[in-house]
Design a protein around this motif. Structure first.
Motif, PDB file in Angstrom:
ATOM      1  N   ARG A   1       0.971  -1.230  -0.198  1.00 21.84           N
ATOM      2  CA  ARG A   1       0.164   0.040   0.061  1.00 21.84           C
ATOM      3  C   ARG A   1       0.796   1.191   0.135  1.00 21.84           C
ATOM      4  N   HIS A   2       1.329   1.711  -1.194  1.00 17.51           N
ATOM      5  CA  HIS A   2       2.074   2.965  -1.556  1.00 17.51           C
ATOM      6  C   HIS A   2       1.287   4.114  -1.259  1.00 17.51           C
ATOM      7  N   ARG A   3       1.752   4.845  -0.689  1.00 17.24           N
ATOM      8  CA  ARG A   3       1.291   6.351  -0.419  1.00 17.24           C
ATOM      9  C   ARG A   3       2.048   7.272  -1.653  1.00 17.24           C
ATOM     10  N   LEU A   4       0.916   8.223  -1.846  1.00 13.32           N
ATOM     11  CA  LEU A   4       1.456   9.022  -3.018  1.00 13.32           C
ATOM     12  C   LEU A   4       2.876   9.534  -2.694  1.00 13.32           C
ATOM     13  N   ARG A   5       3.062   9.734  -1.267  1.00 13.22           N
ATOM     14  CA  ARG A   5       4.510  10.197  -0.912  1.00 13.22           C
ATOM     15  C   ARG A   5       5.652   9.357  -1.306  1.00 13.22           C
ATOM     16  N   ASP A   6       5.432   7.845  -1.530  1.00 16.47           N
ATOM     17  CA  ASP A   6       6.323   6.930  -1.837  1.00 16.47           C
ATOM     18  C   ASP A   6       6.101   6.825  -3.578  1.00 16.47           C
ATOM     19  N   LEU A   7       5.067   6.787  -3.822  1.00 16.71           N
ATOM     20  CA  LEU A   7       4.991   6.652  -5.326  1.00 16.71           C
ATOM     21  C   LEU A   7       5.763   7.733  -6.217  1.00 16.71           C
ATOM     22  N   VAL A   8       5.580   8.850  -5.870  1.00 18.06           N
ATOM     23  CA  VAL A   8       5.872  10.024  -6.759  1.00 18.06           C
ATOM     24  C   VAL A   8       7.552   9.919  -6.605  1.00 18.06           C
ATOM     25  N   PRO A   9       8.364   9.717  -5.535  1.00 18.01           N
ATOM     26  CA  PRO A   9       9.594   9.738  -5.738  1.00 18.01           C
ATOM     27  C   PRO A   9      10.073   8.606  -6.605  1.00 18.01           C
ATOM     28  N   ALA A  10       9.359   7.468  -6.309  1.00 21.09           N
ATOM     29  CA  ALA A  10       9.860   6.202  -7.154  1.00 21.09           C
ATOM     30  C   ALA A  10       9.758   6.443  -8.566  1.00 21.09           C
ATOM     31  N   LEU A  11       8.730   6.933  -9.228  1.00 22.08           N
ATOM     32  CA  LEU A  11       8.297   7.156 -10.417  1.00 22.08           C
ATOM     33  C   LEU A  11       9.318   8.218 -11.045  1.00 22.08           C
ATOM     34  N   THR A  12       9.558   9.472 -10.340  1.00 21.61           N
ATOM     35  CA  THR A  12      10.227  10.374 -11.079  1.00 21.61           C
ATOM     36  C   THR A  12      11.796   9.861 -10.818  1.00 21.61           C
TER      37      THR A  12
ATOM     38  N   THR B   1      28.799  14.570 -15.927  1.00 20.67           N
ATOM     39  CA  THR B   1      28.454  14.841 -14.302  1.00 20.67           C
ATOM     40  C   THR B   1      26.888  14.755 -14.346  1.00 20.67           C
ATOM     41  N   ALA B   2      26.225  15.449 -15.228  1.00 19.41           N
ATOM     42  CA  ALA B   2      24.702  15.651 -15.149  1.00 19.41           C
ATOM     43  C   ALA B   2      24.001  14.473 -15.477  1.00 19.41           C
ATOM     44  N   ALA B   3      24.411  13.602 -16.436  1.00 14.17           N
ATOM     45  CA  ALA B   3      24.002  12.512 -16.650  1.00 14.17           C
ATOM     46  C   ALA B   3      24.156  11.329 -15.499  1.00 14.17           C
ATOM     47  N   ALA B   4      25.194  11.153 -14.995  1.00 12.92           N
ATOM     48  CA  ALA B   4      25.657  10.521 -13.853  1.00 12.92           C
ATOM     49  C   ALA B   4      24.956  10.787 -12.656  1.00 12.92           C
ATOM     50  N   LEU B   5      24.661  12.035 -12.471  1.00 13.08           N
ATOM     51  CA  LEU B   5      23.820  12.527 -11.088  1.00 13.08           C
ATOM     52  C   LEU B   5      22.446  12.129 -11.509  1.00 13.08           C
ATOM     53  N   ALA B   6      21.873  12.339 -12.520  1.00 17.04           N
ATOM     54  CA  ALA B   6      20.499  11.811 -12.720  1.00 17.04           C
ATOM     55  C   ALA B   6      20.438  10.350 -12.617  1.00 17.04           C
ATOM     56  N   LEU B   7      21.273   9.562 -13.047  1.00 14.02           N
ATOM     57  CA  LEU B   7      21.106   7.922 -12.968  1.00 14.02           C
ATOM     58  C   LEU B   7      21.238   7.712 -11.354  1.00 14.02           C
ATOM     59  N   GLY B   8      22.149   8.391 -10.809  1.00 12.92           N
ATOM     60  CA  GLY B   8      22.681   7.928  -9.207  1.00 12.92           C
ATOM     61  C   GLY B   8      21.547   8.329  -8.528  1.00 12.92           C
ATOM     62  N   VAL B   9      20.859   9.460  -8.484  1.00 11.03           N
ATOM     63  CA  VAL B   9      19.902  10.150  -7.725  1.00 11.03           C
ATOM     64  C   VAL B   9      18.549   9.355  -7.873  1.00 11.03           C
ATOM     65  N   GLY B  10      18.475   9.241  -9.252  1.00 14.41           N
ATOM     66  CA  GLY B  10      17.136   8.468  -9.750  1.00 14.41           C
ATOM     67  C   GLY B  10      16.977   7.111  -9.302  1.00 14.41           C
ATOM     68  N   GLY B  11      18.067   6.432  -9.366  1.00 17.02           N
ATOM     69  CA  GLY B  11      18.335   5.016  -8.672  1.00 17.02           C
ATOM     70  C   GLY B  11      17.990   5.055  -7.335  1.00 17.02           C
ATOM     71  N   GLY B  12      18.850   5.623  -6.632  1.00 20.00           N
ATOM     72  CA  GLY B  12      18.895   5.729  -5.216  1.00 20.00           C
ATOM     73  C   GLY B  12      17.322   6.053  -4.687  1.00 20.00           C
ATOM     74  N   ALA B  13      16.710   7.089  -5.571  1.00 21.91           N
ATOM     75  CA  ALA B  13      15.137   7.349  -5.020  1.00 21.91           C
ATOM     76  C   ALA B  13      14.297   6.137  -5.346  1.00 21.91           C
ATOM     77  N   MET B  14      14.549   5.423  -6.251  1.00 20.49           N
ATOM     78  CA  MET B  14      13.684   3.929  -6.643  1.00 20.49           C
ATOM     79  C   MET B  14      13.819   3.015  -5.595  1.00 20.49           C
ATOM     80  N   LEU B  15      15.295   3.044  -4.961  1.00 18.10           N
ATOM     81  CA  LEU B  15      15.792   1.883  -3.910  1.00 18.10           C
ATOM     82  C   LEU B  15      14.871   2.172  -2.754  1.00 18.10           C
ATOM     83  N   LEU B  16      14.921   3.380  -2.506  1.00 18.55           N
ATOM     84  CA  LEU B  16      14.425   4.150  -1.094  1.00 18.55           C
ATOM     85  C   LEU B  16      12.900   3.886  -1.147  1.00 18.55           C
TER      86      LEU B  16
END
Length: 777
Positions: A324-335, A420-435
Motif C-alpha cells: 500500500r504505497h502512499r502518494l508520498r512514496d509513489l512520486v519519488p519512485a516514478l520520478t 556529471t549531469a547524466a551520472a547525477l540523474a542516474l545515481g539520484v534516480g536509482g537511489g530514489a527508486m531503491l528507497l
C-alpha cells in the motif's frame, strides 16, 4: 532537521539561478560542421590545426598529398610535436608507428634490429649476436629475463613479478623501451640516446613499434624487401582513402571520400569562433554550424525510450509488490525511474562517435540535473544535514563545471559537465527508486546468511572489476569507468560489517570458517586496492587515501568500544603525520633525490621552477589561486564572469579533475572557497552525526539483527565520511601546494562520473535511508 529543508531549498534556488544566468550570458559561438578539401592529382597542401577546425595549439603541422591515381595521403610536416593518428576498423594507429611484421628491419642510432619471427606468442628479433623475445609483457634476452632496472619503482617491480607467475592472457601489458646505457627489465640500451627513444607495445592487432616523442636520432624502418633502405618512421605517409577517422591533436574528424573531394567532419574538440569570418587556404572550405545550448540530440528518442522503460518497470515492481504505497512514496519512485532512464540515455549518447549534433545541448543536461537535485532535496521525509549539504555541493560542482565548459574555446569541454549531469540523474534516480521500494520497516529482517552472501557477492564483483582494470585498463580506468570507486564502496561495506559484528554484545554467529571469511574478504579487497594503486597509479595518493580511511575506521571502532588508549594513539599518529609533512617541506632536494619512492613528486613540490614540465600543474595552479584573491579574478566573486571566457586557469593540466579547486578559487575567490569549505565540513559532520545516532539507536533494541544493522550503518557512514575527507584533504593539499601533486579528484566539485555514480550517490542514499529509519523508530 525541519529547518534544513527551507534553507537548503533557498540556497539551491540561488545556485540554479546562477547556472541559468551562466547559460544565458554565454556569447554566440560557431564551429565548422564539415571541412571540404579540394586538391588536384599530383599536388600537395600544407595544413595546420586552424584549417581543420581542430582545437588551437593541439595539433601538428600536416602535409596532405594526392597522387596521380587520385589516392589521398597524409603525413606529419616537419618535426613539430602533436598527436596524429588514423582509425581503421576500430583500431587507431598513430603516426610515427608501425605494426611489426616478420622480416622488418629497424634502426635507432647505432643499434640495428631484425624481426626474425612473429607469432601469437610475441616477436623474436636480433641485434649484434643477441637474440631478444618480447610478448607484450616480458622481455627475454637470449632466453632469460633481465634484472630489474635500478631506478624501477615498486609498482614496476610488482607488475614484473605478477607477469612471471600468471598465464599469458592475464599478464600486464608493459612496453619495451629503447634507450639509456643499461640493459635491464623491459629496456634495451642504445648508446647516446635517452629512454624512451622508441617503444614496442601490445595493441589490439599485434605489437606496434613507435618512435619516441623527443629523440636526437630518428627511428628508421625497412620492410621485408632487403633492397629497400630504412626510412624515417616519423615522416611516413598514411593512406587516407580507407581510414574511417582522423585524429589530430585532441580533435577527431570523420573521413568521407566524395569523388575528387575529401570531406572531414569534426566530431570532438572542435574549435569555437565568435563569427564565421575566418580566412582559409585555397582548397579548404568550411560549412558552419552554431553551437546549440538548448538543442535536442539527433537521437533524442533514445533517452526518452530508456526513461519510459524504466518508468514502466518501476510501476510494475510497485504493483507486483502488493504494498500500500502512499502518494508520498509513489512520486519519488516514478520520478527517480524517469530520471535514471534519462541519465542512462544521456550517458549512452556521450559514447556516440558522431559529431557535436549527436549530443544534447548543455541546457538540456542542466534541466535533467535540476530534476535530480530537487528530487534529492524533497524525496526524503526528513532532510538530514549531510544530505542538504551534499545537494548544495553537487550544485556548486555543476556550476563550476558549467562555467569551465562554457568558457573554453572548443566544443568538448562541456562534455565534463554533461557527463556529471547524466551520472547525477542516474545515481539520484536509482537511489530514489531503491528507497521507495525498500522493505517495510516493521517487516522481518533479512537473514544474516543472506546479508553476508550479498556482501561477498559485492566484494567478488569489485575484485573482478579491479582485475579487469589491471589487465585491460590503466590508471584512468577501463571502458570509461573507474572500478576503484566501486571497490572503495565495497571495502567500506565489508569493513563496516566486520566492525559491526566485532562491536556487538553477542558473539558473531556462524562457523569458524565463516568468521574467518568475514575478516579475510575485506583484507583481500584492501590488498587488491593496494596492488592497483602500486601498479596502475603513478603517485602515492591511493596509499594516503587508504591510510586516512584505515586510521579513521580504527578510531571509530576504538571510540565505539571505549578503547581510550587506542584512540589516543591513533590521534597522536595523525598529529605525527602532520608534523612529518611539515618536516618534508623543509627538506632539501638532495636528500629527497636519494629516495626510490616517488621521489620526483617531492622534488617537483619542493622546487617546481627547476621542473618546468612536471611542475607545470603546481605553478599554473598557484598562479590561478593568486589571481583569484579574495573576490575572484573579476573582483565580483565570479558573477561578472558567468558564461564568459574561462581565462588562463583553463590551461592548468587536469583542471576539470584534480585541479578543479584552482579554477574555483580563480573564478570565485577565497571568500567563496570559505563557504565551500563550510559546506564540506557540514557534509562530513552531518555524516558523523547520523552515524552517532545509529550507534545510539542500536543500544535501545533487543533484536540482534536490528542492532547489527544500526551498527553496520554507523560504521559504513564513518567509512564514507573518511573516504570523502581523504579526497578533500588530498585535493585541497595538492591545489594549495601543502602536499606534493597527487591525482585525486575533489568530491562533488571535480568532473568524474565514476566517483559520483559509484560512491557519492550511494553514500547520499544510505544517509537518507539511515536518517529515515531513525525517524521511524
Amino acid at each position: 532537521m525541519k529547518a534544513w529543508r527551507p534553507l537548503a531549498a533557498l540556497a539551491l534556488a540561488g545556485l540554479c539561478a546562477l547556472q541559468l544566468l551562466a547559460l544565458l550570458r554565454t556569447p554566440v559561438a560557431w564551429m565548422p560542421s564539415r571541412v571540404t578539401l579540394t586538391l588536384a592529382r599530383g599536388a600537395a597542401l600544407e595544413l595546420d590545426s586552424a584549417m581543420l577546425g581542430a582545437a588551437r595549439g593541439s595539433a601538428p603541422q600536416l602535409r596532405l598529398r594526392r597522387d596521380l591515381d587520385g589516392a589521398w595521403w597524409l603525413a606529419r610536416s616537419g618535426a613539430g610535436s602533436g598527436f596524429l593518428a588514423l582509425e581503421r576498423d576500430g583500431v587507431q594507429r598513430r603516426s610515427g608507428s608501425a605494426l611489426l611484421a616478420a622480416g622488418q628491419r629497424f634502426q635507432l642510432g647505432a643499434a640495428a634490429f631484425t624481426i626474425d619471427a612473429l607469432d601469437g606468442r610475441g616477436a623474436t628479433f636480433s641485434s649484434q649476436g643477441t637474440r631478444w623475445h618480447y610478448d607484450g609483457a616480458m622481455l627475454l634476452r637470449d632466453g632469460a629475463l633481465q634484472a630489474s632496472c635500478p631506478d624501477a619503482r615498486l609498482g614496476t617491480r610488482v607488475a614484473a613479478a605478477w607477469n612471471r607467475i600468471v598465464p599469458a592472457p592475464l599478464t600486464l601489458a608493459r612496453p619495451l623501451v629503447f634507450g639509456g646505457n643499461l640493459d635491464c627489465g623491459n629496456r634495451i640500451a642504445v648508446a647516446g640516446l635517452a629512454a624512451p627513444a622508441a617503444t614496442i607495445a601490445r595493441a589490439r592487432d599485434g605489437l606496434v613499434l613507435a618512435a619516441g616523442a623527443d629523440t636526437l636520432a630518428p627511428l628508421l624502418l625497412a620492410e621485408r624487401d632487403a633492397a629497400t633502405p630504412p626510412a624515417p618512421l616519423a615522416g611516413r605517409e598514411q593512406r587516407l582513402d580507407d581510414a574511417a577517422a582522423l585524429v589530430t591533436g585532441r580533435t577527431r574528424l570523420l573521413v568521407e571520400r566524395n569523388g575528387d573531394l575529401l570531406h572531414l567532419q569534426p566530431a570532438s574538440h572542435v574549435a569555437l569562433y565568435g563569427d564565421t569570418q575566418v580566412r582559409l587556404a585555397p582548397g579548404v572550405g568550411w560549412e558552419w554550424t552554431r553551437r546549440g545550448l538548448w538543442q535536442l540530440p539527433e537521437r533524442a528518442g533514445v533517452p526518452a525510450a530508456i526513461a519510459a522503460a524504466a518508468l514502466l518497470g518501476t510501476a510494475a515492481l510497485l504493483c507486483a509488490g502488493r504494498r500500500r504505497h502512499r502518494l508520498r512514496d509513489l512520486v519519488p519512485a516514478l520520478t527517480g525511474a524517469a530520471l535514471a532512464g534519462c541519465g542512462l540515455g544521456l550517458l549512452w549518447l556521450q559514447r556516440s562517435t558522431g559529431g557535436p549534433g549527436t549530443l544534447p545541448g548543455a541546457g538540456i543536461s542542466l534541466l535533467v540535473a535540476w530534476g535530480a537535485l530537487w528530487l534529492a532535496l524533497w524525496a526524503p521525509r526528513r532532510l538530514p544535514l549531510a544530505l542538504g549539504a551534499g545537494v548544495l555541493l553537487l550544485a556548486v560542482g555543476l556550476l563550476a563545471q558549467l562555467e569551465l565548459g562554457l568558457g573554453a574555446p572548443e566544443s568538448s569541454w562541456l562534455r565534463y559537465f554533461q557527463k556529471t549531469a547524466a551520472a547525477l540523474a542516474l545515481g539520484v534516480g536509482g537511489g530514489a527508486m531503491l528507497l521507495a521500494l525498500r522493505p517495510p520497516r516493521h517487516g522481518a529482517p533479512l537473514p544474516q546468511a543472506r546479508i553476508e552472501a550479498l556482501l561477498v557477492l559485492l566484494a567478488g564483483a569489485a575484485l573482478a572489476a579491479l582485475l579487469v582494470q589491471v589487465v585491460f585498463g590503466d590508471e584512468t580506468g577501463v571502458f570509461d569507468l573507474q572500478p576503484v570507486e566501486f571497490a572503495k564502496l565495497a571495502l567500506a561495506a565489508l569493513s563496516a560489517h566486520c566492525l559491526a559484528l566485532a562491536a556487538g554484545a553477542q558473539p558473531a554467529p556462524g562457523s569458524l570458517w565463516m568468521r574467518s571469511l568475514r575478516l579475510a574478504t575485506p583484507a583481500l579487497l584492501f590488498m587488491a586496492l593496494l596492488g592497483v594503486a602500486l601498479v596502475q597509479v603513478d603517485d602515492y595518493s591511493p596509499l594516503v587515501l587508504l591510510g586516512v580511511w584505515g586510521g579513521a575506521m580504527a578510531l571509530a571502532h576504538a571510540l565505539a568500544t571505549r578503547q581510550r588508549l587506542a584512540a589516543v594513539l591513533l590521534v597522536a599518529g595523525a598529529g605525527g603525520a602532520v608534523l612529518a609533512v611539515a618536516a618534508l617541506r623543509g627538506a632539501g632536494p638532495g636528500e629527497i633525490a636519494q629516495w626510490n619512492f616517488y621521489a620526483d613528486r617531492f622534488l617537483v613540490w619542493l622546487d617546481p621552477g627547476t621542473h618546468p614540465h612536471t611542475g607545470q600543474q603546481l605553478l599554473l595552479g598557484a598562479r590561478a589561486v593568486a589571481e583569484g584573491g579574495w573576490r575572484g579574478a573579476d573582483h565580483l566573486f565570479g558573477l561578472a564572469a558567468l558564461g564568459q571566457d574561462a581565462g588562463p586557469a583553463r590551461h592548468i593540466p587536469a583542471v576539470q579533475d584534480d585541479f578543479a579547486p584552482s579554477f574555483f578559487l580563480n573564478r570565485h575567490g577565497l571568500a567563496a572557497a570559505l563557504g565551500l569549505w563550510l559546506l564540506q565540513a557540514a557534509f562530513v559532520g552531518g555524516l558523523l552525526a547520523v552515524a552517532l545516532r545509529c550507534w545510539q539507536a542500536q543500544a535501545g533494541t533487543r533484536d540482534f539483527r536490528r542492532a547489527w544493522l544500526a551498527r553496520f550503518r554507523c560504521f559504513l557512514l564513518c567509512g564514507g565520511a573518511a573516504f570523502v575527507s581523504g579526497h578533500l584533504l588530498l585535493s585541497w593539499g595538492t591545489n594549495l601546494a601543502i602536499f606534493p601533486v597527487m591525482g585525486q579528484p575533489m568530491s562533488f566539485l571535480s568532473a568524474g562520473g565514476s566517483h559520483l555514480l559509484f560512491f557519492i550517490c550511494p553514500l547520499l542514499a544510505l544517509t537518507a535511508a539511515s536518517a529515515q529509519s531513525l525517524e521511524e523508530t
